[in-house]
Design a protein around this motif. Sequence first.
Motif, PDB file in Angstrom:
ATOM      1  N   HIS A  58       0.873  -1.232  -0.057  1.00  0.00           N
ATOM      2  CA  HIS A  58      -0.076   0.182  -0.119  1.00  0.00           C
ATOM      3  C   HIS A  58       0.890   1.251   0.107  1.00  0.00           C
ATOM      4  N   GLY A  59       2.064   1.347  -0.230  1.00  0.00           N
ATOM      5  CA  GLY A  59       3.115   2.269   0.096  1.00  0.00           C
ATOM      6  C   GLY A  59       2.869   2.855   1.379  1.00  0.00           C
ATOM      7  N   GLN A  62       0.326   3.842   2.567  1.00  0.00           N
ATOM      8  CA  GLN A  62      -0.729   4.525   2.582  1.00  0.00           C
ATOM      9  C   GLN A  62      -0.080   6.167   3.144  1.00  0.00           C
ATOM     10  N   GLU A  66       5.321  11.656  -3.093  1.00  0.00           N
ATOM     11  CA  GLU A  66       5.615  11.045  -4.357  1.00  0.00           C
ATOM     12  C   GLU A  66       5.390  12.084  -5.423  1.00  0.00           C
ATOM     13  N   LYS A  84       9.998   9.682  -4.677  1.00  0.00           N
ATOM     14  CA  LYS A  84       9.220   8.908  -3.892  1.00  0.00           C
ATOM     15  C   LYS A  84       9.827   8.578  -2.596  1.00  0.00           C
ATOM     16  N   SER A 142       8.486   6.739   1.264  1.00  0.00           N
ATOM     17  CA  SER A 142       7.466   6.277   2.457  1.00  0.00           C
ATOM     18  C   SER A 142       8.020   5.535   3.243  1.00  0.00           C
ATOM     19  N   TRP A 178       8.734  -1.522  -3.181  1.00  0.00           N
ATOM     20  CA  TRP A 178       7.320  -1.200  -2.389  1.00  0.00           C
ATOM     21  C   TRP A 178       6.488  -0.277  -3.164  1.00  0.00           C
ATOM     22  N   ALA A 179       6.872   0.268  -4.211  1.00  0.00           N
ATOM     23  CA  ALA A 179       5.665   0.707  -5.129  1.00  0.00           C
ATOM     24  C   ALA A 179       6.357   1.056  -6.437  1.00  0.00           C
ATOM     25  N   ARG A 216       0.206   0.037  -5.868  1.00  0.00           N
ATOM     26  CA  ARG A 216       0.081   0.769  -4.424  1.00  0.00           C
ATOM     27  C   ARG A 216      -1.067   0.380  -3.865  1.00  0.00           C
ATOM     28  N   ARG A 261      -5.319   7.886   2.812  1.00  0.00           N
ATOM     29  CA  ARG A 261      -4.043   7.849   2.058  1.00  0.00           C
ATOM     30  C   ARG A 261      -3.593   9.235   1.875  1.00  0.00           C
ATOM     31  N   ILE A 303       0.702   8.788  -1.072  1.00  0.00           N
ATOM     32  CA  ILE A 303       0.480   7.470  -1.925  1.00  0.00           C
ATOM     33  C   ILE A 303      -0.794   7.054  -2.436  1.00  0.00           C
ATOM     34  N   GLU A 355      -4.293   3.207  -6.688  1.00  0.00           N
ATOM     35  CA  GLU A 355      -3.903   2.906  -7.835  1.00  0.00           C
ATOM     36  C   GLU A 355      -4.590   1.858  -8.658  1.00  0.00           C
TER      37      GLU A 355
END
Length: 411
Positions: free
Chosen positions: A343-344, A346, A350, A356, A358, A367-368, A382, A392, A395, A398
Amino acid sequence: MIIRFVILCALFLFIEFYSYQAFRTLIKLRWVLVSYQIISVLLLIFIIYSFSQVDRSVGQTRQFMFTTGLMLLVYVPKIVLTLIMFGEDIFRAGAGIVNYFVYNSSGSEAIPSRRKFISQIGLGLAAVPFLSLIYGIFEGKYNFKVIKQTIFFPDLPDAFDGFKITQISDVHSGSFDNPEKISYAIDLINQQEADMILFTGDIVNTHAKEMHPWLETFNKIKDYKYGKFSVLGNHDYGEYVTWPSEAQKAENFEAIKKLYGQIGFKLLLNEHTYIQKGDDKIALIGVENWGQNFKKAGDLNKASQNVAQDDFKVLMSHDPSHWEYEIKNHPKNFHLTLSGHTHGMQFGIEIPGYFKWSIAQYIYKQWAGLYQELGRYVYVNRGFGFHAYPGRVGIMPEITVIELKKGKNVA
């Protein structure tokens, strides 16, 4: 257990003490400061009480998500304040030591007083995550983004040059609270011109019944010429609650597996199928969840049994740590892996194409977005939904559209 509790209490007291210093430096009205203290205590009591009432047999509830969101709203800004104010105290202590030993100052004169502008800076910086978290709860969690990614492969079969795959992941239907926004997202999926759609797991948080109100909506995902396929995610196994019996857990698991079919997706359970286009074909492989820190039900060798070494392969595996630990160096050469799971976190920053960040990157190497090693790729979606924190920030949810192209990738 007692030691952990004491450490946690000490940490909360530390944060509360330093965040209070910022307000005390700027505000001299006693009633305002007393009100701040009372509100802080009441919020902390409410948060502790709400978490103490979590029922392990039920799992995530609206109350749990509300409390998680409230805790983040209260304590992320206070942590920022604490870092600023504690940093100032380190400076003040250093200045006090210099004053005492170099300038022979003593007592209160040796240690500089708190500076008002430092507290103003702290409060200004703390306002950024506070406002961002509020935005994430009310707007960000449904701010769906379509991300398009082109990947080049020199050995892609000719007929699949330009083949497009839509990917969704991590629906977490038990967290939804806005049918209109979900319908909009399904329309957005259907607007993408793709040949096939893949769903890389986590249809629910825990219980199959979470998806029941959304079956009609997700059944509006259009048919694709080359199919709709899915795999399981870690939440689909119902492992994060206490079940009355193993039989009920197994019954729920079977019901979750059926959900994918009820919205038109073919669930691949450590198995593969071939996608035929003209005279060419590619292998689509789906494994059950395999996570470095989660359930390891995925069996890559079983799923790819009888798949030839020189077949072009697209693999669905929910957790990207599987790619890092097993897939990328596997002798069968899995060209493209599609994952989700992170989920990055959340929450992050970015700027597409430039930057980016997280907290997820300190847990997952991938991770994304798109990653590659030795010509093998993994794309980490994501996520479509949200979990725990009901929002969120940075991120966004998506919908991915990946185009396969024949040729060498331009670095």
